[in-house]
Design an enzyme around this catalytic site. Structure first.
Site, short mmCIF file in Angstrom:
data_model
loop_
_atom_site.label_atom_id
_atom_site.label_comp_id
_atom_site.label_asym_id
_atom_site.label_seq_id
_atom_site.Cartn_x
_atom_site.Cartn_y
_atom_site.Cartn_z
N CYS A 84 0.88 -1.28 0.16
CA CYS A 84 -0.08 0.03 0.09
C CYS A 84 0.93 1.14 0.10
CB CYS A 84 -1.05 -0.04 1.27
SG CYS A 84 -2.00 1.33 1.50
N CYS A 87 0.12 2.95 3.71
CA CYS A 87 0.59 2.55 4.90
C CYS A 87 1.80 1.42 4.81
CB CYS A 87 -0.73 2.02 5.79
SG CYS A 87 -1.09 0.37 5.05
N CYS A 132 -7.48 -0.64 0.81
CA CYS A 132 -6.37 -1.37 1.72
C CYS A 132 -7.12 -1.50 3.01
CB CYS A 132 -5.39 -0.49 2.19
SG CYS A 132 -4.27 -0.96 3.42
N CYS A 135 -5.52 0.91 6.16
CA CYS A 135 -5.77 2.39 6.36
C CYS A 135 -6.97 2.97 5.48
CB CYS A 135 -4.32 2.90 5.47
SG CYS A 135 -4.16 2.79 3.77
N CYS A 155 -8.01 -4.24 -10.76
CA CYS A 155 -7.53 -3.16 -11.64
C CYS A 155 -7.16 -2.07 -10.69
CB CYS A 155 -8.73 -2.64 -12.46
SG CYS A 155 -7.94 -1.46 -13.67
FE FE Z 1 -2.85 0.91 3.52
#
Ligand code: FE
Length: 178
Positions: A84, A87, A132, A135, A155
């Site tokens: 991510c 985070c 995610c 976060c 995607c």
């Molecule tokens: Fe994250």
């Protein structure tokens, strides 16, 4: 003597339905307190703006979309883990990446527990938005036209991701599992 009555002229307000100021959004009415370090789910807008580039903020926090074929990872084939961009949580292994031809990095599945989804009715379409799980950062959308073994296509915006090469990824995933 003619008694003249006071002439009272009443001026009618043509806009009898007075315009009311809209109530400010709750987020503005009560500024959020900064989250503690590592409390990803409660970071304030100011904290995210300080951490992210404007492009990252637009996609991760405002659900923007990068232009196709412009991102860093749509034609990226190294072995490792995509994490991510908000985070750092590991999200997608390179072994699940495939060339969708769309101009966005595409994966047939996420690392278990790394992402969550919700229905997105934006742009006049009904799509599955993916973000995610730690976060809440917006990643992209999932479509049911991917390859085996899942038949799904995640995607994802390149700008929502960072890449950790395989040589460093094992330790990263081991730490994430702790
Ligand atoms: Fe994250």
């Amino acid at each position: 003597m003619v008694r003249l009555l006071p002439l009272v002229i009443l001026l009618a307000c043509s806009s009898s339905g007075a315009v009311r100021d809209d109530d400010p959004p709750a987020a503005e009415a009560a500024p959020a307190q900064p989250a503690a370090e590592g409390d990803w789910a409660h970071m304030t807008e100011a904290q995210w703006r300080a951490r992210l580039t404007p492009e990252e903020f637009d996609v991760l926090r405002e659900e923007g979309t990068e232009r196709a074929f412009t991102g860093e990872f749509h034609d990226h084939h190294a072995e490792g883990v995509y994490v991510c961009g908000g985070c750092g949580q590991p999200l997608y292994r390179s072994s699940t990446k495939f060339d969708s031809g769309t101009g966005w990095p595409s994966y047939y599945e996420a690392i278990e527990g790394a992402v969550e989804t919700e229905v997105d009715h934006g742009l006049g379409m009904t799509r599955t938005e993916v973000h995610c799980s730690r976060c809440g950062g917006h990643l992209g959308h999932i479509f049911p036209d991917g390859p085996e073994p899942t038949g799904m296509r995640h995607c994802i915006n390149s700008v929502s991701l960072d890449f950790v090469p395989a040589s460093e990824a094992a330790a990263l995933e081991a730490n994430a599992a702790d």
